[in-house]
Design a protein around this motif. Structure first.
Motif, PDB file in Angstrom:
ATOM      1  N   UNK A 155       0.835  -1.206   0.000  1.00  0.00           N
ATOM      2  CA  UNK A 155       0.000   0.000   0.000  1.00  0.00           C
ATOM      3  C   UNK A 155       0.869   1.255   0.000  1.00  0.00           C
ATOM      4  N   UNK A 156       1.906   1.241   0.822  1.00  0.00           N
ATOM      5  CA  UNK A 156       2.795   2.397   0.911  1.00  0.00           C
ATOM      6  C   UNK A 156       3.540   2.596  -0.408  1.00  0.00           C
ATOM      7  N   UNK A 157       4.027   1.488  -0.983  1.00  0.00           N
ATOM      8  CA  UNK A 157       4.724   1.590  -2.264  1.00  0.00           C
ATOM      9  C   UNK A 157       3.823   2.100  -3.370  1.00  0.00           C
ATOM     10  N   UNK A 158       2.578   1.628  -3.398  1.00  0.00           N
ATOM     11  CA  UNK A 158       1.641   2.058  -4.435  1.00  0.00           C
ATOM     12  C   UNK A 158       1.316   3.540  -4.319  1.00  0.00           C
ATOM     13  N   UNK A 159       1.392   4.080  -3.113  1.00  0.00           N
ATOM     14  CA  UNK A 159       1.042   5.484  -2.872  1.00  0.00           C
ATOM     15  C   UNK A 159       2.239   6.421  -2.997  1.00  0.00           C
ATOM     16  N   UNK A 160       3.415   5.977  -2.525  1.00  0.00           N
ATOM     17  CA  UNK A 160       4.545   6.899  -2.373  1.00  0.00           C
ATOM     18  C   UNK A 160       5.713   6.673  -3.331  1.00  0.00           C
ATOM     19  N   UNK A 161       5.759   5.560  -4.045  1.00  0.00           N
ATOM     20  CA  UNK A 161       6.878   5.336  -4.971  1.00  0.00           C
ATOM     21  C   UNK A 161       6.841   6.371  -6.086  1.00  0.00           C
ATOM     22  N   UNK A 162       8.012   6.787  -6.544  1.00  0.00           N
ATOM     23  CA  UNK A 162       8.101   7.795  -7.599  1.00  0.00           C
ATOM     24  C   UNK A 162       8.101   7.174  -8.990  1.00  0.00           C
ATOM     25  N   UNK A 163       8.658   5.977  -9.108  1.00  0.00           N
ATOM     26  CA  UNK A 163       8.774   5.317 -10.413  1.00  0.00           C
ATOM     27  C   UNK A 163       7.445   4.626 -10.748  1.00  0.00           C
ATOM     28  N   UNK A 164       6.826   4.946 -11.875  1.00  0.00           N
ATOM     29  CA  UNK A 164       5.524   4.368 -12.214  1.00  0.00           C
ATOM     30  C   UNK A 164       5.504   2.845 -12.204  1.00  0.00           C
ATOM     31  N   UNK A 165       6.573   2.204 -12.672  1.00  0.00           N
ATOM     32  CA  UNK A 165       6.603   0.745 -12.705  1.00  0.00           C
ATOM     33  C   UNK A 165       6.567   0.156 -11.300  1.00  0.00           C
ATOM     34  N   UNK A 166       7.187   0.829 -10.347  1.00  0.00           N
ATOM     35  CA  UNK A 166       7.167   0.360  -8.961  1.00  0.00           C
ATOM     36  C   UNK A 166       5.766   0.495  -8.387  1.00  0.00           C
ATOM     37  N   UNK A 167       5.132   1.635  -8.630  1.00  0.00           N
ATOM     38  CA  UNK A 167       3.753   1.823  -8.152  1.00  0.00           C
ATOM     39  C   UNK A 167       2.823   0.774  -8.762  1.00  0.00           C
ATOM     40  N   UNK A 168       3.002   0.507 -10.050  1.00  0.00           N
ATOM     41  CA  UNK A 168       2.135  -0.469 -10.726  1.00  0.00           C
ATOM     42  C   UNK A 168       2.325  -1.863 -10.145  1.00  0.00           C
ATOM     43  N   UNK A 169       3.571  -2.236  -9.856  1.00  0.00           N
ATOM     44  CA  UNK A 169       3.820  -3.555  -9.292  1.00  0.00           C
ATOM     45  C   UNK A 169       3.205  -3.659  -7.897  1.00  0.00           C
ATOM     46  N   UNK A 170       3.343  -2.616  -7.096  1.00  0.00           N
ATOM     47  CA  UNK A 170       2.765  -2.627  -5.754  1.00  0.00           C
ATOM     48  C   UNK A 170       1.244  -2.765  -5.820  1.00  0.00           C
ATOM     49  N   UNK A 171       0.623  -2.061  -6.751  1.00  0.00           N
ATOM     50  CA  UNK A 171      -0.832  -2.172  -6.921  1.00  0.00           C
ATOM     51  C   UNK A 171      -1.225  -3.577  -7.358  1.00  0.00           C
ATOM     52  N   UNK A 172      -0.413  -4.173  -8.229  1.00  0.00           N
ATOM     53  CA  UNK A 172      -0.680  -5.536  -8.671  1.00  0.00           C
ATOM     54  C   UNK A 172      -0.596  -6.512  -7.517  1.00  0.00           C
ATOM     55  N   UNK A 173       0.374  -6.307  -6.633  1.00  0.00           N
ATOM     56  CA  UNK A 173       0.499  -7.160  -5.451  1.00  0.00           C
ATOM     57  C   UNK A 173      -0.748  -7.072  -4.585  1.00  0.00           C
ATOM     58  N   UNK A 174      -1.252  -5.863  -4.386  1.00  0.00           N
ATOM     59  CA  UNK A 174      -2.436  -5.688  -3.557  1.00  0.00           C
ATOM     60  C   UNK A 174      -3.624  -6.443  -4.139  1.00  0.00           C
ATOM     61  N   UNK A 175      -3.772  -6.387  -5.452  1.00  0.00           N
ATOM     62  CA  UNK A 175      -4.891  -7.068  -6.085  1.00  0.00           C
ATOM     63  C   UNK A 175      -4.786  -8.575  -6.024  1.00  0.00           C
ATOM     64  N   UNK A 176      -3.637  -9.115  -6.449  1.00  0.00           N
ATOM     65  CA  UNK A 176      -3.485 -10.570  -6.512  1.00  0.00           C
ATOM     66  C   UNK A 176      -3.450 -11.192  -5.120  1.00  0.00           C
ATOM     67  N   UNK A 177      -2.731 -10.556  -4.199  1.00  0.00           N
ATOM     68  CA  UNK A 177      -2.642 -11.124  -2.858  1.00  0.00           C
ATOM     69  C   UNK A 177      -3.936 -10.931  -2.073  1.00  0.00           C
TER      70      UNK A 177
END
Length: 222
Positions: free
Chosen positions: A180-202
């Protein structure tokens, strides 16, 4: 002039015109590229959040892969083995991506100091309020202790399935605030996207594991 020769002459003229027009378009495109900053130049720099998320989540994921690999081989129920296969496959892929980014950023594969310091970057220290309590000896919320891993390795049959589901559910729950923190605060779009993907799949996997535990008359770990 024969019709065949005339047709060839016209064909050559057409080809020449098309080639000249293509060169004009290419020149215009190159001119625009000179005036517009390149994507590479405009891409945001990796921050402490991007780096720390990739380092710590790689470690967190690696334990999930270890448990899932064991479950894929030992689980009694085919549904548990399939879940373990999905977790192992997805998280291995995600580890590969995060480690690839760290290599590009010239950063170490793991944090050299205390873990989860990147979650203090905004002063919110979010994981302290929302993450699962850490087990004795665990590095990050949700991770199993060495004693719990040893116990898992000693079990067989339905008892193994239940304890694996309990450990993996807690593991996912503990990692969710990091994602959640990575999806909100990461600066690199690919990092935010991966964090969001983790939230969904997990999130889907957590609901499935809760259902599986309920079917077996077991409860999540406290």
């Amino acid at each position: 002039m024969s019709p065949l020769v005339e047709a060839r002459r016209i064909s050559h003229v057409v080809v020449a015109i098309v080639a000249a027009f293509s060169l004009l378009l290419l020149g215009a495109a190159l001119g625009l590229l000179i005036r517009v900053p390149s994507f590479e130049h405009a891409a945001p720099e990796a921050t402490a959040t991007d780096i720390g998320f990739s380092q710590d989540m790689s470690v967190h994921h690696q334990q999930a892969v270890t448990m899932a690999t064991l479950a894929r081989e030992r689980a009694d129920d085919v549904a548990v083995r399939q879940l373990a296969f999905d977790i192992e496959t997805n998280q291995r892929d995600q580890i590969g991506r995060m480690q690839g980014w760290l290599s590009i950023w010239n950063q170490p594969a793991q944090a050299t100091g205390p873990v989860m310091q990147w979650m203090k970057e905004t002063g919110e220290h979010q994981h302290g309020a929302t993450a699962m309590p850490m087990s004795d000896g665990a590095l990050m919320p949700g991770m199993a202790s060495s004693e719990e891993l040893a116990r898992l390795g000693s079990l067989r049959g339905p008892e193994f399935d239940v304890f694996f589901l309990q450990l993996m559910l807690r593991h996912h729950q503990g990692g969710a605030p990091m994602a959640e923190y990575g999806a909100t605060h990461a600066a690199v779009p690919a990092v935010r996207a991966l964090a969001e993907n983790m939230l969904g799949s997990q999130g889907s996997e957590m609901e499935l594991m809760k259902t599986m535990l309920n079917q077996r008359g077991a409860q999540p770990l406290g």
